[in-house]
Structure formats: C-alpha cells, structure tokens
Design a protein around this motif. Structure first.
Motif, PDB file in Angstrom:
ATOM      1  N   GLU A 188      42.676  42.603  47.427  1.00  0.00           N
ATOM      2  CA  GLU A 188      42.706  43.515  46.276  1.00  0.00           C
ATOM      3  C   GLU A 188      41.683  43.100  45.221  1.00  0.00           C
ATOM      4  O   GLU A 188      41.066  43.947  44.571  1.00  0.00           O
ATOM      5  CB  GLU A 188      44.112  43.548  45.680  1.00  0.00           C
ATOM      6  CG  GLU A 188      45.090  44.305  46.566  1.00  0.00           C
ATOM      7  CD  GLU A 188      46.532  44.143  46.136  1.00  0.00           C
ATOM      8  OE1 GLU A 188      46.806  43.315  45.248  1.00  0.00           O
ATOM      9  OE2 GLU A 188      47.389  44.844  46.693  1.00  0.00           O
ATOM     10  N   ALA A 189      41.502  41.785  45.048  1.00  0.00           N
ATOM     11  CA  ALA A 189      40.517  41.294  44.079  1.00  0.00           C
ATOM     12  C   ALA A 189      39.128  41.801  44.469  1.00  0.00           C
ATOM     13  O   ALA A 189      38.351  42.239  43.616  1.00  0.00           O
ATOM     14  CB  ALA A 189      40.537  39.774  44.021  1.00  0.00           C
ATOM     15  N   ALA A 190      38.841  41.746  45.770  1.00  0.00           N
ATOM     16  CA  ALA A 190      37.533  42.210  46.233  1.00  0.00           C
ATOM     17  C   ALA A 190      37.384  43.716  46.038  1.00  0.00           C
ATOM     18  O   ALA A 190      36.315  44.205  45.665  1.00  0.00           O
ATOM     19  CB  ALA A 190      37.351  41.847  47.710  1.00  0.00           C
ATOM     20  N   ILE A 191      38.482  44.451  46.269  1.00  0.00           N
ATOM     21  CA  ILE A 191      38.451  45.910  46.091  1.00  0.00           C
ATOM     22  C   ILE A 191      38.161  46.223  44.617  1.00  0.00           C
ATOM     23  O   ILE A 191      37.329  47.078  44.304  1.00  0.00           O
ATOM     24  CB  ILE A 191      39.814  46.533  46.512  1.00  0.00           C
ATOM     25  CG1 ILE A 191      40.098  46.260  47.978  1.00  0.00           C
ATOM     26  CG2 ILE A 191      39.891  48.016  46.165  1.00  0.00           C
ATOM     27  CD1 ILE A 191      39.328  47.048  48.968  1.00  0.00           C
ATOM     28  N   ILE A 192      38.849  45.523  43.724  1.00  0.00           N
ATOM     29  CA  ILE A 192      38.635  45.761  42.291  1.00  0.00           C
ATOM     30  C   ILE A 192      37.240  45.296  41.871  1.00  0.00           C
ATOM     31  O   ILE A 192      36.608  45.886  41.010  1.00  0.00           O
ATOM     32  CB  ILE A 192      39.748  45.069  41.474  1.00  0.00           C
ATOM     33  CG1 ILE A 192      41.027  45.887  41.634  1.00  0.00           C
ATOM     34  CG2 ILE A 192      39.368  44.929  40.001  1.00  0.00           C
ATOM     35  CD1 ILE A 192      42.176  45.485  40.800  1.00  0.00           C
ATOM     36  N   ASP A 193      36.757  44.242  42.529  1.00  0.00           N
ATOM     37  CA  ASP A 193      35.407  43.756  42.216  1.00  0.00           C
ATOM     38  C   ASP A 193      34.327  44.745  42.654  1.00  0.00           C
ATOM     39  O   ASP A 193      33.144  44.527  42.396  1.00  0.00           O
ATOM     40  CB  ASP A 193      35.163  42.393  42.885  1.00  0.00           C
ATOM     41  CG  ASP A 193      35.544  41.250  41.950  1.00  0.00           C
ATOM     42  OD1 ASP A 193      35.768  41.513  40.756  1.00  0.00           O
ATOM     43  OD2 ASP A 193      35.617  40.095  42.419  1.00  0.00           O
ATOM     44  N   GLY A 194      34.716  45.766  43.373  1.00  0.00           N
ATOM     45  CA  GLY A 194      33.745  46.811  43.675  1.00  0.00           C
ATOM     46  C   GLY A 194      33.420  46.999  45.141  1.00  0.00           C
ATOM     47  O   GLY A 194      32.543  47.785  45.485  1.00  0.00           O
ATOM     48  N   LEU A 195      34.124  46.291  46.033  1.00  0.00           N
ATOM     49  CA  LEU A 195      33.818  46.435  47.459  1.00  0.00           C
ATOM     50  C   LEU A 195      34.761  47.455  48.094  1.00  0.00           C
ATOM     51  O   LEU A 195      35.906  47.583  47.683  1.00  0.00           O
ATOM     52  CB  LEU A 195      34.008  45.092  48.173  1.00  0.00           C
ATOM     53  CG  LEU A 195      32.821  44.141  48.160  1.00  0.00           C
ATOM     54  CD1 LEU A 195      32.587  43.619  46.757  1.00  0.00           C
ATOM     55  CD2 LEU A 195      33.070  42.978  49.096  1.00  0.00           C
ATOM     56  N   GLY A 196      34.281  48.146  49.117  1.00  0.00           N
ATOM     57  CA  GLY A 196      35.166  49.008  49.901  1.00  0.00           C
ATOM     58  C   GLY A 196      35.860  48.124  50.929  1.00  0.00           C
ATOM     59  O   GLY A 196      35.590  46.916  51.002  1.00  0.00           O
TER      60      GLY A 196
END
Lengths: 292, 386
Positions: A188-196
C-alpha cells in the motif's frame, strides 16, 4: 554486608571438583557422542553412493569386474558412445527455459493470489494447488497424445512445456505463501507513493522475494535435470538430455558400469554447483512462513 | 495545503459489517485532526478511505472541493505514514525517501535537495546509506516521516505511527511530530487509540465509536464539555466517574442523589444544563471528573452541601497525586453488555493532592466541586448541557 565471593583457588577447585563427572553431565556427554555416532552413520549411508560412483568411474570394464586398479577407460567409453557435450547443452537449455516459464508464471500469479482481491481467487488458488496431487505417471499418456497432435514432440518445446506445467503449481504455492508474508502496508505504501500494482510487483515484491525465487530455481533445476521419463518420451534422439542419454547406455545387451558411472558423475556436477550457489537461500526459502 | 471533507461517508463490507456509518467531517487547511476511538471503531477504515485504499460504500470524500471517490490513491497527492512504517527493506534510507519522487519524475537535483532537507529536519543525515534493518525503531519512524515530507503532499495521513515505540520514545516523537506539523503547516489526519496522544497532538479531536462520530472538538472542549457518555468515559484518565442518580428538588433547592449521597446543584450548573429541568424527579447519569473530588481537610473550603462520606477501598500513590477508590451505590452503565458488572463494581475514583491523609479502610469526608458536575440522559447517553 559484603556478598560472599569465591577466591580464584576455590573457583578452580569447583571447576575440577566432583561436579565435572556428575551423573547428569555424564548422561549429557554420552547423549552427545551417541548423536555424533548416529550422524556419522547417516553420513556414511548418504555419501557411499557418491564414493561408489567416483571410485568406479575411474575404472575400465575389466578393472570393474576385478574391483582393482584405476584408469580412464570408463571415460573413453562414455565419450565414444554418447555426445556428452551436446546432451549437457540440451539439458541446460530445457532446464533454463522451463525454469524461466515457471518463475514468470509463479511470481506473477503468486503475487496476484496473495495481494490482489478478486472474486473467486481462493477457489482458483485451490485448483492450482490441487494440481500438486496429480502424479505425472497418471497423465503422461494423454499428455503425450496432446503434444503429439500439436506436433510438439519433435523439438525441445514439448518437454519444456511439460516441465513448466509440472513445476508451476508448487512454485505458485510457494510464491503465494511468500508474498502473503510481505506486509500489505508495504504494498500500500508503494501504491500511495505513486506506483501501480504492476510496478509495485516489479520494484518492491520481486526484489524482496529473491530467497523464494532461489528456492524454486534450485528445486526445479534438480528435478528437471535429473528427470528421465519426460526426457525420454518427449525429446527426439538428437535433442535428448544427458539423463535420457545415460539411460540409453544401459539399453543394450550389456551395460558398461564404469561408463555409466562417469556419465552420472558428469551429470551430477551442474546440479551440485547450482545447489551450492543457492543453498543459503534454499534453506531460508524452504522454512518460509514458519514464524516471524 | 488542502481541505479535506467527508460527507456522509459509509463503509459496509460484503458480510454486512458497517465499519463507518455516515461520517461527516471537515478538516481545514493546515489543521491536525486526530481520529481517536477504541480498537475496531472504524477510525483506520476512515483514514484508508481518505487515502483511497478502501472503496467507499456511500458518501463523498473531497480534497480541496474536488470529489476523490473514484480517484486512484496515487493521484490523490496524499502521503501516508503507516503503523509498521512500511519502509522498503531492500532500499537505503535515501532511496526510501527518494522513492516516490523518482516515480513522479522529479529532477535528480531536486530529489537530492528535498531528501537532504528532510534528513536535516529529522536528524537522519548520518543514516542515509543504511538499510532500514540497521536502524532503531525511532529512526525508522523518522524515515517514514521523511518519506512523507519529501513528497510535499497536500495532506499527511498517519495511522498510529507511534504505537510500535516504547513509552519514552513515544512521548519524544509525539512532540517532534507536533512541531514538524506546525512548521510545515500541512493538513494532517492522525489516527490513534491513545487518548493522551489525541489530546496532546490534535488541533481538534474526533471521537469515533462503533463507526459513528461521537464528537469533534478542540481537546479542551472535549474534556470539559463531552457530548455524551461515551466521550465522557473515553477521554480522561482516570476516566470520569459516571453514576446512576436521581435529580430532585428539595427544600434547599435542586439536588442530585445517588445511594445515600446527596449533592446540591448550584444555579450556575442548572443554567448550563437547561435540559436538566425535564428530568426533575427522574433518573439521570451524573458525571464527576476524578480531580473534582478533593479532600476538604487540606484547606480548600467546601460547602457542607457538597461533601459526601465515602468508604475508601484503595489508595494509589502516584507521587504527584493520589488516587482514592471508594465504594458507592451504583455506577452508571456505558456499555449495556457489561452493565451488570459495572453495577456490582460501583467504584468512584478521586484524584487528590498527595498530602491527603485519607487511608484505605477509612470512611472519609470527600468534597465535590459541584460547579463541575456533568449530567447525561440515562436513555440516550447525550449530555444535558445546553
């Protein structure tokens, strides 16, 4: 009041005193030696076949019969009867291609099963894992008919696909278990950081799953490299793997044991090398999910 | 900087569980709003819906007036600090902080500048090359903060970021987060179950229970004017004493009675609780904060009408204060399920001056600061304050 303390002499006396050979200590020591003896026995049982192969690979036929003297006779016979280098190359090619397919499918599907929420994912996962319970022997004939109809038994491709199909269920199970161990918050951190999800998989999940990937690589390499049945059935004579090739050595009226031993030795080397390279990861990967 | 608004936001799971029920909330620009409540009350779900990590069943979430219900998390321009920090274990501290900027196509020199600035503010400069596993809990927490700061997002969402730290470090980091947020002026929504953390950090605090917003107010107001029994019992430690009582009128004026005790209700309190009149002769719930019970022997004058006689069961020494536990007639229920237990264990806690000589086993005269009494409706639990 000062705390009671031992003088150096008294401490030394205590060390050498009656406690040294107390019944409890004696029992513990006996237990340790017993365990060592047992482990030694198991090691001998495990290593004897290797010793037998090495010892007899360096004999000629007559030396093997007499069980005395060493020479390179077995090796000469092996190279005269078998295209060793070509078959080793075939083995490598089949192994690498099958493992590449297994890894591609298992990492992506394992990630999807572990981290993506979609309807019916549990049932699909169960179906994939249930494929683990189907023995190869029970499906080999229909499998052969299918591939023959598709004209895939005359090249590497048929064997590669069969190996990939056989290895993928377990690899998917292992990868899904591994990815379940990675915290959802990290994804989720990566998703929020802008990754799909795709880039999260490549950038975060994949690098973190290297131990599991190493485990799958080693286990599948050993399994595919050593396999005889699929190699013999699905590969044409010119593209046989080394294991299938060695089997043909004993297909005649007489079998040269030293040549077979030399071939087995040379065939075992790559598997041992791969195992040694990845063994640290292998142990780590196999014990995954056992606890935090 | 931005404004976040939640309009009747509801989250219902497929199994029928409602985690958040018609939540209305407006967080102003630069504000630090704390969502507080017991475990499983829906506060984290609310935060995750704002982040875009959970779908919204109904209602609207807007950031700067623009509804974001269907906007992907990565396009909401918010940064989140997770309870487990969620640092990428295979990347260095520098790369962890720079991670999102790289994917947002920020220039290399700008990334370097922002990470250096965040590292300076958070005192992480010596650790930039280290991996997260080589850091202590407090340092990891700082890296998680740094990762949020470098983004310069429209809002920070923090999900219990201090709960993995030990008590001492938690207090220190709490102060650091408050300072940092004030310095940056970024709108922040902070989730915690710790009411002390909520009270010390929040510009305003929203108390949630059972997925329903109970009250949202600045910390002082929440403490002094709780909207209902839940807020009254949840905010404050030791909790407010809540007692089943009757509101009556005697010859000397209005009184509140519980067990064998009787307290005169001052005119000022009556004026502040206009709804109290409707309960004359009926049952209400009386609330007394522990610090509003004191030992009259220590010099502070007490009206004889506001002194009650209590059997002291336990005296707890805390150094700076003494907690005296006394048996009383009946405690009020807050939770129906445990009502019987509460009745049988009716205890009143007084927070007293450490010089008090009140001792265990003694029946002591305890004065009540009646100007600070709270009254609640017995049925609805709502405060009877006007």
């Amino acid at each position: 009041m000062a705390a009671p303390s031992l003088t150096p002499e008294r401490r030394a006396a205590t060390r050498q005193g009656p406690g040294r050979w107390s019944p409890r200590r004696l029992r513990r020591k006996t237990g340790t030696w017993g365990l060592f003896a047992l482990m030694l026995l198991v090691a001998v049982v495990m290593l004897y076949p290797f010793w037998y192969i090495i010892d007899n690979a360096f004999r000629s036929g007559t030396q093997f019969d007499r069980q005395s003297g060493h020479s390179l006779g077995g090796w000469r016979e092996l190279f005269a009867n078998l295209p060793v280098a070509g078959q080793m190359l075939n083995s490598t090619l089949v192994c690498v291609a099958a493992i590449a397919i297994i890894l591609l499918v298992s990492t992506t599907s394992g990630f999807a099963f572990a981290k993506l929420r979609y309807r019916g994912s549990g049932i699909v996962f169960l179906l994939v894992v249930s494929a683990l319970m189907v023995p190869l022997q029970s499906i080999i004939i229909p499998e052969y008919i299918n591939l023959a109809k598709l004209n895939l038994t005359s090249s590497y491709l048929g064997a590669i696909l069969v190996y990939a199909a056989l290895g993928t269920p377990f690899a998917t199970f292992l990868m899904a278990t591994y990815y379940r161990g990675i915290s959802d918050e990290l994804i989720e951190a990566a998703i929020i950081d802008g990754l799909g999800y795709e880039r999260t998989f490549v950038q975060i999940a994949l690098p973190l799953s290297l131990p599991a990937i190493a485990t799958i690589t080693v286990l599948q390499f050993i399994q595919i490299w050593d396999d005889l049945l699929v190699g013999l059935l699905f590969l044409p004579p010119g593209q046989r793997t080394i294991t299938a090739g060695l089997a043909t050595l004993s297909a005649g009226r007489t079998t040269s044991i030293p040549a077979l031993m030399a071939g087995s030795l040379i065939s075992a080397v790559p598997a041992i090398v791969v195992y040694l390279i990845f063994q640290r990861h292998l142990v780590k990967g196999l014990t995954l999910g056992m606890g935090k | 900087m931005s404004r976040i608004e939640l309009d009747a936001v509801t989250k219902q799971y497929p199994d029928g569980t409602t985690a958040v029920r018609a939540l209305d909330l407006a967080v102003s620009d630069g504000e630090l709003l704390v969502l507080v409540g017991p475990s499983g009350c829906g506060k984290t779900t609310a935060l995750r819906m704002i982040a875009g990590l959970e779908d919204i069943t109904s209602g609207t979430i807007s950031i700067d007036g623009r509804p974001v219900n269907d906007v992907e998390p990565r396009h909401r321009d918010i940064a989140m600090v997770f309870q487990s920090y969620a640092l990428y274990p295979h990347l260095s501290v520098y790369d962890n902080m720079a991670f999102s900027l790289k994917y947002r196509k920020t220039g290399k020199s700008e990334i370097k500048k922002r990470v250096a600035e965040a590292a300076r503010i958070l005192e992480l400069e010596p650790y930039l090359e280290r991996k997260p596993r080589q850091l202590s809990g407090g340092q990891r927490q700082r890296v998680a903060m740094g990762r949020a700061i470098v983004r310069q997002p429209r809002a920070f969402l923090m999900d219990e970021p201090l709960s993995n730290l030990d008590a001492k470090l938690r207090v220190q980091m709490r102060a650091e987060i408050a300072q940092l947020q004030r310095g940056l002026g970024t709108t922040t929504i902070y989730v915690t179950h710790d009411q002390t953390e909520a009270m010390t950090l929040g510009t305003r605090v929203a108390v949630i229970s059972g997925g329903v917003l109970q009250q949202v107010a600045p910390p002082g107001e929440l403490y002094r004017r709780p909207a209902n029994l839940f807020v009254a019992s949840f905010i404050g430690s030791p909790a407010m004493n809540l007692i089943d009582a009757r509101f009556e009128r005697s010859d000397g004026g209005p009184v509140v009675t519980f067990g064998e005790h009787r307290l005169a209700v001052p005119q000022s309190v009556l004026a502040a609780h206009p709804a109290l009149d409707r309960h004359l002769g009926g049952e209400i719930v009386l609330g007394i904060r522990p610090e509003h019970l004191y030992d009259p022997a220590l010099g502070r004058p007490a009206d004889p009408e506001s002194v009650i006689s209590l059997a002291i069961r336990l005296r707890e020494e805390l150094g700076s204060e003494v907690h005296a536990h006394a048996a009383i007639g009946r405690a009020a229920h807050v939770d129906q399920a445990t009502a019987d237990d509460v009745h049988s264990l009716a205890t009143l806690v007084a927070r007293m001056d450490p010089r008090t000589e009140i001792a265990e086993g003694q029946t002591a005269a305890v004065a009540v600061d009646t100007a600070e009494l709270h009254f609640f409706d017995k049925e609805s639990g709502a405060s009877l304050r006007g």
